[in-house]
Design a protein around this motif. Structure first.
Motif, PDB file in Angstrom:
ATOM      1  N   SER A  12      40.501  39.234  45.948  1.00 51.93           N
ATOM      2  CA  SER A  12      41.587  38.414  45.408  1.00 51.93           C
ATOM      3  C   SER A  12      41.654  37.112  46.192  1.00 51.93           C
ATOM      4  O   SER A  12      41.217  37.043  47.350  1.00 51.93           O
ATOM      5  N   VAL A  13      42.196  36.080  45.557  1.00 50.52           N
ATOM      6  CA  VAL A  13      42.343  34.782  46.213  1.00 50.52           C
ATOM      7  C   VAL A  13      43.782  34.309  46.056  1.00 50.52           C
ATOM      8  O   VAL A  13      44.490  34.694  45.126  1.00 50.52           O
ATOM      9  N   ALA A  14      44.214  33.463  46.974  1.00 48.58           N
ATOM     10  CA  ALA A  14      45.548  32.875  46.904  1.00 48.58           C
ATOM     11  C   ALA A  14      45.578  31.811  45.816  1.00 48.58           C
ATOM     12  O   ALA A  14      44.660  30.994  45.706  1.00 48.58           O
ATOM     13  N   ARG A  19      51.270  34.006  45.861  1.00 48.07           N
ATOM     14  CA  ARG A  19      50.662  34.947  44.911  1.00 48.07           C
ATOM     15  C   ARG A  19      49.159  35.050  45.127  1.00 48.07           C
ATOM     16  O   ARG A  19      48.537  34.159  45.703  1.00 48.07           O
ATOM     17  N   ARG A  20      48.583  36.130  44.618  1.00 48.12           N
ATOM     18  CA  ARG A  20      47.130  36.324  44.668  1.00 48.12           C
ATOM     19  C   ARG A  20      46.640  36.724  43.283  1.00 48.12           C
ATOM     20  O   ARG A  20      47.375  37.312  42.483  1.00 48.12           O
ATOM     21  N   SER A  72      44.809  43.729  41.096  1.00 52.16           N
ATOM     22  CA  SER A  72      45.055  43.126  42.407  1.00 52.16           C
ATOM     23  C   SER A  72      45.843  41.825  42.336  1.00 52.16           C
ATOM     24  O   SER A  72      45.990  41.135  43.349  1.00 52.16           O
ATOM     25  N   SER A  73      46.343  41.468  41.158  1.00 45.81           N
ATOM     26  CA  SER A  73      47.088  40.218  41.001  1.00 45.81           C
ATOM     27  C   SER A  73      48.588  40.444  41.144  1.00 45.81           C
ATOM     28  O   SER A  73      49.143  41.392  40.605  1.00 45.81           O
ATOM     29  N   THR A  74      49.221  39.546  41.871  1.00 46.59           N
ATOM     30  CA  THR A  74      50.662  39.610  42.073  1.00 46.59           C
ATOM     31  C   THR A  74      51.382  39.457  40.744  1.00 46.59           C
ATOM     32  O   THR A  74      51.010  38.633  39.906  1.00 46.59           O
ATOM     33  N   ASP A  87      46.079  28.796  37.692  1.00 50.07           N
ATOM     34  CA  ASP A  87      45.589  29.934  38.477  1.00 50.07           C
ATOM     35  C   ASP A  87      44.080  30.084  38.346  1.00 50.07           C
ATOM     36  O   ASP A  87      43.386  30.335  39.338  1.00 50.07           O
TER      37      ASP A  87
END
Length: 301
Positions: A12-14, A19-20, A72-74, A87
């Motif tokens: 995952s990335v910011a 959020r990620r 895995s996403s916020t 995003d």
């Protein structure tokens, strides 16, 4: 259990505001990249086995991602469809990807188009499979399952997140019944989808995606329903990127007429009718879709 290719890289990335965004990469990161946007519901691994193999064999990079509230996403609720593009562009920047194509299934279609609208200099080709059409505004068309979103949006504004959390809890302990549930859905679907879901590699893909995405979070489908019932924040007719649209003529969720409507609005688009196919039919045409999008990309250069 049918074995399918696992992601070469997953994480995952910011993307801002704490959020990620989760992603799964298949093939070489240095190869020609395509972001693959899952349907509603779905998650980052909802990528056909054939596409995964093509990425390895044909020097392609295919990246699936989790929309906010799944995998895995916020969890996050966009103000409109267009906001998603920020995003995806943040993810592309984090992976050092400048130019790319975008492919979207069903509910992933509007987000694919939004990214093309937001970054016409970076998005080289867009592929849509049975994509959702606007339900409000000057480009709207009625009918189909998304019509239900307009009716349920007020309820989902309040209850969507709690329902998603309950579903995630159920899925986290539901592995023994997940595959029978997929088989049951297949038996209740039209012939085209039933035949696709009878293939072991596609059952394995949906099971893999469900257990790695939905078992962690399942709020994204309800967020999709809410945002689809709003103005998308852009006009489809303003998209200049080449768009290739595949739609089953027996689609029971998003009518074929919606595909015709959308392609009539897009200034640089082609519609490919899939005879006797239903809503998931495009997943079985990965090789054709990637070849067509590669040709459209080459045409831009």
């Amino acid at each position: 259990m049918f074995e399918i290719d696992r992601p070469k890289l997953e994480g995952s990335v910011a993307v801002g505001d704490g959020r990620r965004l989760g992603f799964a990469q298949f093939g070489k990161l240095t190869a020609r990249p395509f972001f693959w946007l899952h349907g509603t519901p779905g998650a980052r691994r909802q990528i056909p086995p054939e596409a995964r193999q093509l990425a390895v064999e044909n020097e392609l990079c295919i990246i699936g991602l989790d929309r906010p509230g799944v995998g895995s996403s916020t969890a996050y609720r966009y103000a409109n469809v267009l906001e998603f593009s920020g995003d995806l562009l943040s993810l592309a920047n984090a992976l050092d990807i400048e130019e790319f194509g975008v492919i979207g299934l069903s509910g992933g279609g509007p987000y694919s188009l939004a990214t093309a609208y937001a970054a016409p200099d970076r998005v080289k080709a867009v592929g849509v499979m049975g994509g959702v059409a606007p339900t409000v505004g000057p480009e709207a068309i009625g009918g189909g399952a998304v019509e239900l979103a307009k009716l349920t949006a007020p309820l989902l504004q309040v209850a969507g997140a709690p329902i998603g959390k309950v579903l995630s809890s159920l899925l986290s302990v539901a592995r023994p019944v997940a595959e029978p549930a997929i088989n049951l859905y297949g038996r209740l679907s039209p012939q085209g989808d039933r035949e696709l879901l009878a293939r072991p590699e596609f059952r394995a893909m949906f099971l893999d995606d469900l257990l790695h995405g939905g078992s962690r979070r399942m709020e994204a489908p309800f967020a999709d329903a809410i945002v689809f019932a709003r103005d998308w924040g852009f006009r489809v007719a303003d998209i200049t990127t080449p768009v290739r649209w595949w739609h089953g003529d027996k689609d029971h969720i998003i009518p074929y007429a919606h595909g015709e409507h959308m392609v009539s609005l897009l200034p640089n688009a082609k519609l490919f009718e899939m005879p006797d196919e239903s809503h998931l039919g495009g997943l079985g045409f990965a090789q054709t879709i990637l070849a067509e999008l590669n040709a459209a990309w080459d045409g831009q250069e």
